[in-house]
Design a protein around this motif. Structure first.
Motif, mmCIF file in Angstrom:
data_model
loop_
_atom_site.group_PDB
_atom_site.id
_atom_site.type_symbol
_atom_site.label_atom_id
_atom_site.label_comp_id
_atom_site.label_asym_id
_atom_site.label_seq_id
_atom_site.Cartn_x
_atom_site.Cartn_y
_atom_site.Cartn_z
ATOM 1 N N LEU A 105 43.112 -17.289 31.372
ATOM 2 C CA LEU A 105 43.347 -16.580 30.115
ATOM 3 C C LEU A 105 42.733 -15.193 30.187
ATOM 4 N N THR A 106 43.387 -14.227 29.576
ATOM 5 C CA THR A 106 42.831 -12.882 29.535
ATOM 6 C C THR A 106 41.628 -12.846 28.587
ATOM 7 N N VAL A 107 40.871 -11.769 28.697
ATOM 8 C CA VAL A 107 39.726 -11.564 27.795
ATOM 9 C C VAL A 107 40.188 -11.639 26.344
ATOM 10 N N TRP A 108 41.270 -10.971 26.030
ATOM 11 C CA TRP A 108 41.796 -10.952 24.652
ATOM 12 C C TRP A 108 42.137 -12.371 24.186
ATOM 13 N N GLU A 109 42.854 -13.119 25.037
ATOM 14 C CA GLU A 109 43.280 -14.469 24.666
ATOM 15 C C GLU A 109 42.081 -15.380 24.405
ATOM 16 N N GLN A 110 41.006 -15.201 25.144
ATOM 17 C CA GLN A 110 39.845 -16.076 24.978
ATOM 18 C C GLN A 110 39.092 -15.788 23.683
ATOM 19 N N ILE A 111 38.965 -14.528 23.332
ATOM 20 C CA ILE A 111 38.338 -14.190 22.054
ATOM 21 C C ILE A 111 39.248 -14.633 20.906
ATOM 22 N N GLU A 112 40.541 -14.421 21.078
ATOM 23 C CA GLU A 112 41.533 -14.818 20.080
ATOM 24 C C GLU A 112 41.480 -16.333 19.831
ATOM 25 N N GLU A 113 41.329 -17.101 20.906
ATOM 26 C CA GLU A 113 41.271 -18.557 20.782
ATOM 27 C C GLU A 113 40.064 -18.998 19.952
ATOM 28 N N CYS A 114 38.921 -18.339 20.160
ATOM 29 C CA CYS A 114 37.726 -18.649 19.359
ATOM 30 C C CYS A 114 37.996 -18.456 17.873
ATOM 31 N N LEU A 115 38.657 -17.368 17.547
ATOM 32 C CA LEU A 115 38.941 -17.058 16.146
ATOM 33 C C LEU A 115 39.957 -18.037 15.546
ATOM 34 N N ARG A 116 40.963 -18.400 16.327
ATOM 35 C CA ARG A 116 41.948 -19.378 15.835
ATOM 36 C C ARG A 116 41.300 -20.733 15.587
ATOM 37 N N ARG A 117 40.390 -21.113 16.468
ATOM 38 C CA ARG A 117 39.789 -22.439 16.396
ATOM 39 C C ARG A 117 38.745 -22.559 15.289
ATOM 40 N N HIS A 118 38.007 -21.489 15.051
ATOM 41 C CA HIS A 118 36.841 -21.595 14.173
ATOM 42 C C HIS A 118 36.937 -20.805 12.867
ATOM 43 N N THR A 119 38.047 -20.075 12.661
ATOM 44 C CA THR A 119 38.184 -19.334 11.408
ATOM 45 C C THR A 119 39.554 -19.612 10.797
ATOM 46 N N LYS A 120 39.765 -19.099 9.607
ATOM 47 C CA LYS A 120 41.054 -19.249 8.925
ATOM 48 C C LYS A 120 41.766 -17.901 8.805
ATOM 49 N N THR A 122 44.317 -14.814 9.471
ATOM 50 C CA THR A 122 45.738 -14.719 9.802
ATOM 51 C C THR A 122 45.893 -14.061 11.179
ATOM 52 N N LYS A 123 47.108 -14.070 11.710
ATOM 53 C CA LYS A 123 47.365 -13.469 13.017
ATOM 54 C C LYS A 123 47.016 -11.980 13.020
ATOM 55 N N VAL A 124 47.366 -11.306 11.940
ATOM 56 C CA VAL A 124 47.065 -9.870 11.838
ATOM 57 C C VAL A 124 45.556 -9.652 11.774
ATOM 58 N N GLU A 125 44.869 -10.485 10.986
ATOM 59 C CA GLU A 125 43.409 -10.358 10.871
ATOM 60 C C GLU A 125 42.714 -10.676 12.188
ATOM 61 N N ILE A 126 43.243 -11.656 12.916
ATOM 62 C CA ILE A 126 42.668 -12.006 14.216
ATOM 63 C C ILE A 126 42.791 -10.837 15.181
ATOM 64 N N LYS A 127 43.945 -10.184 15.182
ATOM 65 C CA LYS A 127 44.157 -9.038 16.069
ATOM 66 C C LYS A 127 43.131 -7.944 15.803
ATOM 67 N N GLU A 128 42.914 -7.649 14.535
ATOM 68 C CA GLU A 128 41.946 -6.617 14.172
ATOM 69 C C GLU A 128 40.522 -7.055 14.490
ATOM 70 N N LYS A 129 40.244 -8.341 14.306
ATOM 71 C CA LYS A 129 38.903 -8.856 14.581
ATOM 72 C C LYS A 129 38.592 -8.794 16.074
ATOM 73 N N VAL A 130 39.574 -9.084 16.921
ATOM 74 C CA VAL A 130 39.355 -9.001 18.365
ATOM 75 C C VAL A 130 38.997 -7.570 18.759
ATOM 76 N N LYS A 131 39.725 -6.601 18.216
ATOM 77 C CA LYS A 131 39.424 -5.197 18.482
ATOM 78 C C LYS A 131 38.003 -4.854 18.044
ATOM 79 N N GLU A 132 37.637 -5.334 16.862
ATOM 80 C CA GLU A 132 36.305 -5.067 16.318
ATOM 81 C C GLU A 132 35.213 -5.668 17.200
ATOM 82 N N LEU A 133 35.425 -6.910 17.646
ATOM 83 C CA LEU A 133 34.427 -7.586 18.475
ATOM 84 C C LEU A 133 34.259 -6.895 19.829
ATOM 85 N N LEU A 134 35.377 -6.467 20.429
ATOM 86 C CA LEU A 134 35.294 -5.752 21.699
ATOM 87 C C LEU A 134 34.533 -4.441 21.522
#
Length: 209
Positions: A105-120, A122-134
């Motif tokens: 999995l890419t770096v992005w996919e792995q951070i994205e997976e954490c957010l999908r698994r442990h938060t509620k 949305t897809k758009v919010e996850i995308k922005e959150k990944v950018k923020e975390l990086l």
């Protein structure tokens, strides 16, 4: 006076098949926003303490003593209840980044997976959150397209830190954050942790030699 957020009381860890405890009667406490360093030689039980706090030793060891999060004794909780604390309240950055990260999995996919698994989120919010975390860990979003083996050890450590911070935990445990890094990368990692600790105000437990 601040309430203690994490308290370890008389923690003892016996691995199955071993006569002597790996951890014997350990006590310490973390207040909100504070930091504690857990120092010891290899094999002294430092990582065992962290895994016990996270509830990840149940099938491999017998535990005695208590671990409290804001006065709640975690050892008495069901698996489902315990899972509601892990990552959302208490998160851990494991050592050996190349072994911990998923190689397919890419770096992005792995951070994205954490957010999908442990938060509620949305897809758009996850995308922005990944950018923020990086950005929080000093990585350009473009690095999200790379696989773990394509980036340096220092960058992998930053990725693991981003993943651990994905749910904004109150307590962050980081195990050997500078192991196998060169001098410059070690200094940068220490500075990053200090900046994140100061900015996000989580309680920090750092394990090191």
């Amino acid at each position: 006076m601040k309430e203690t957020i994490l308290r370890v009381k008389n923690l003892t860890v016996f691995y199955h098949g071993c006569k002597e405890p790996a951890v014997n009667q350990v006590n310490f406490a973390l207040d909100p926003g504070s930091s504690v360093g857990l120092i010891g030689e290899s094999g002294s039980g430092k990582t065992s303490i962290a895994l016990a706090i996270m509830g990840l030793l149940n099938k491999r060891a017998t535990l005695e003593g208590e671990v409290y999060y804001q006065g709640i004794e975690l050892g008495g909780l069901s698996v489902k209840e315990r899972n509601s604390f892990n990552w959302r309240k208490i998160a851990m950055v494991f050592q050996n980044s190349l072994e911990t990260l998923n190689p397919v999995l890419t770096v992005w996919e792995q951070i994205e997976e954490c957010l999908r698994r442990h938060t509620k989120l949305t897809k758009v919010e996850i995308k922005e959150k990944v950018k923020e975390l990086l950005a929080d860990v000093g990585l350009d979003p473009a690095w999200g397209l790379f696989y773990p083996h394509q980036i340096s050890g220092g960058m992998r450590q930053r990725v693991l830190t981003a993943m651990a911070l994905s749910c904004d935990p109150d307590v962050l445990i980081i195990d050997e954050p500078t192991t196998a890094l060169d001098v410059k990368a070690k200094e940068e990692m220490v500075e990053l942790l200090a900046d994140l600790h100061r900015e996000k105000k989580f309680a920090l437990l750092v394990i090191s030699h």
